[in-house]
Design an enzyme around this catalytic site. Structure first.
Site, PDB file in Angstrom:
ATOM      1  N   GLU A 139     -26.436  11.714  55.142  1.00  0.00           N
ATOM      2  CA  GLU A 139     -27.083  12.877  55.751  1.00  0.00           C
ATOM      3  C   GLU A 139     -26.102  13.603  56.672  1.00  0.00           C
ATOM      4  O   GLU A 139     -25.423  12.990  57.486  1.00  0.00           O
ATOM      5  CB  GLU A 139     -28.296  12.407  56.552  1.00  0.00           C
ATOM      6  N   LYS A 179     -35.175  18.624  53.105  1.00  0.00           N
ATOM      7  CA  LYS A 179     -36.029  17.576  53.670  1.00  0.00           C
ATOM      8  C   LYS A 179     -37.429  18.117  53.892  1.00  0.00           C
ATOM      9  O   LYS A 179     -37.623  19.169  54.513  1.00  0.00           O
ATOM     10  CB  LYS A 179     -35.425  17.080  54.987  1.00  0.00           C
ATOM     11  N   CYS A 197     -33.086  10.680  55.439  1.00  0.00           N
ATOM     12  CA  CYS A 197     -33.384   9.989  56.693  1.00  0.00           C
ATOM     13  C   CYS A 197     -34.700   9.226  56.583  1.00  0.00           C
ATOM     14  O   CYS A 197     -34.910   8.476  55.643  1.00  0.00           O
ATOM     15  CB  CYS A 197     -33.391  10.995  57.851  1.00  0.00           C
TER      16      CYS A 197
END
Length: 526
Positions: A291, A354, A404
């Site tokens: 990330e 995301k 994440c």
């Protein structure tokens, strides 16, 4: 600590039992100790409290025990807020305590409801069988509620404690990790029932009670028997599936320096250097960086050429985390925490944004409605959530991306597989957690995303833990935290759907609905 009182259990003794129970649970969970066998007995003391305490005392005992447990489990919040968030101790410690209080509400509600529905505070010879079955329904129902309320925070449900033993968790491809949690709570209740039935006053000819306990035993035999057989069968099939050689890089970039202008070039050069060590044999198809491994906008930064030259020179695909933006109007833009797939010709082959952002970390909730929260945007970030679950595509390999802590939400991985993903890739920056138990807790939850969907998972973390997880949950090539690492492995590319993919994802919801239905029926009966 277990005995059979002639009167209601005192509050002090109930609190003692509850705290002891949650200490055992803490010792059993991943991170500092990981004594997983305790998961089968850790909840017995708190179930005992619910059996012999009045609802109000049970609530207080569950609240205090749950608070202590979550305070110990999530101590790393102080590291996140203090060391990396820049907040003073007098803010970060109370923030941890407030979060622990909120999380403690769920075991408190569990104890209140279980005592109210099945306790003996009003009838000393009440059957224990209803407690055995009500406990897992209530526990999982409340776990589900916690996973959706206030954007959801399903951190480290107790089923995750078995992640290092994939032979015991394959039933997750039927009902998700909630089914494993259900089974563990059921096992605790069943053992308490066996202990309880040793009292001389108990009459074993109560047919309904005996039948319900036999059903509990049969359920546990099925879940863990299925898991053992499924592990053997799918494990053998996975070795014969299409294999893709994938490499991942753990750059170990200092979180406090990676965003500085002078560090950007060094960061990219380090990732390129580590990646090229994996490419000497020319058989790696895809390189995965973590990330925000690229700490700039690939859309307009001159350093993007370094990345493009790397993939062209090595004729390799690259999947990397990076921030992205989208111009929406004059002086208006949306910003995304994204993953970008770059093909060997240095063209962007696909992007993923995301979808589940971190509240107060990547966005500030209700900032339009509550203007006084606006200053927090400067520290928290102001990202926009993505809206597509579609996997990226590189020929026959279709990676579904989890960025994440999206890996702690089963439905995000499930939706990606439903859209066609045949492997999962989790890119994350666990540097925020420091040298704590959180990276290992996060890994434990990622293992279940593989088992539930029967997909290989490639996990690339900036500071670790990185590694490869096969479709039955074995963790291969696990890296140490805060080390530079570059590893590669052939991973199975699996296409088959599981029961969890089709309908088993709703098991937690079913428990929640069952809990609500029982409460409505109980209230109406009164």
């Amino acid at each position: 600590m277990l005995f059979y009182p002639s009167a209601e259990l005192s509050l002090s003794r109930g609190i003692g039992c509850s705290v002891f129970s949650f200490i055992l649970l803490f010792v059993a969970m991943p991170g500092l100790v990981g004594g997983w066998p305790l998961l089968f007995i850790a909840l017995i003391p708190v179930l005992y409290v619910c059996l012999y305490s009045a609802p109000r005392n049970s609530f207080l005992a569950g609240m205090i025990g749950g608070f202590v447990y979550h305070l110990a489990t999530m101590y790393w919040i102080v590291i996140v807020l203090g060391q990396y968030g820049g907040l003073p101790v007098w803010i970060s410690v109370p923030a941890l305590m407030l979060l622990a209080l909120y999380m403690g509400l769920y075991p408190a509600l569990f104890c209140l409801l279980l005592s109210r529905l099945t306790g003996r505070f009003w009838h000393r010879e009440r059957s224990i069988a209803p407690l055995v079955w009500a406990a897992p329904v209530l526990w999982v129902g409340l776990d589900y509620l916690r996973s959706v309320l206030f954007s959801g925070f399903p951190w480290l449900d107790i089923g995750y404690g078995l992640y290092l033993h994939p032979q015991l968790i394959q039933a997750a491809d039927l009902g998700g990790h909630h089914l494993i949690t259900f089974s563990l709570v059921l096992a605790n209740g069943f053992i308490l029932a066996i202990i309880d039935r040793q009292r001389k006053a108990v009459r074993w000819n109560v047919s309904m009670e005996r039948r319900l306990l036999l059903y509990a035993c049969a359920f546990l035999v099925f879940v863990f028997g299925y898991s053992y057989l499924r592990y053997e069968v799918v494990g053998a099939q996975a070795t014969r599936a299409l294999q893709a050689k994938i490499g991942l890089v753990q750059g170990n970039i200092d979180q406090s320096l990676k965003w500085s202008a002078e560090a950007k070039k060094r960061t990219v050069e380090k990732y390129i250097s580590l990646s090229e060590e994996l490419l000497k044999n020319k058989d790696t198809e895809l390189i995965v960086w973590p990330e925000t491994a690229v700490p700039f906008y690939l859309q307009n930064d001159p350093l993007a050429d370094h990345v493009g030259n790397f993939v062209q020179r090595n004729n390799v695909w690259l999947l990397t985390g990076t921030p992205m933006y989208n111009i929406t109007g004059p002086r208006q833009a949306q910003y995304f925490n994204a993953a970008v797939l770059i093909n060997p010709s240095a063209h962007v082959a696909g992007t993923y944004s995301k979808r589940h952002l971190v509240p107060f970390g990547e966005y500030v909730p209700l900032k339009q409605v509550l203007p006084f929260l606006q200053p927090l945007v400067v520290n928290a970030g102001d990202f926009t959530a993505g809206d597509s679950a579609a996997p990226l595509s590189m020929g026959s390999v279709k990676p579904g991306v989890l960025i994440c802590y999206e890996s702690i939400f089963p439905d995000i991985a499930r939706q990606s597989v439903a859209e066609g993903a045949n492997i999962l890739v989790n890119i994350t920056n666990d540097a925020w957690y420091g040298r704590s138990s959180a990276p290992y807790q996060s890994l434990a939850m990622s293992v279940f995303r593989s088992v539930e969907t029967k997909r290989s998972l490639v996990r690339a973390a900036n500071t670790g833990v990185s590694g490869f997880i096969d479709p039955v949950g074995n963790v291969w090539e696990e890296t140490a935290i805060f080390t530079d690492s570059a590893i590669s492995m052939y991973v199975p590319v699996w296409e088959k759907k599981t029961v969890f993919n089709r309908s088993g994802w709703a098991f937690g919801l079913a428990c929640f609905c069952g809990m609500v239905s029982v409460l409505i029926f109980y209230r109406n009966r009164e």
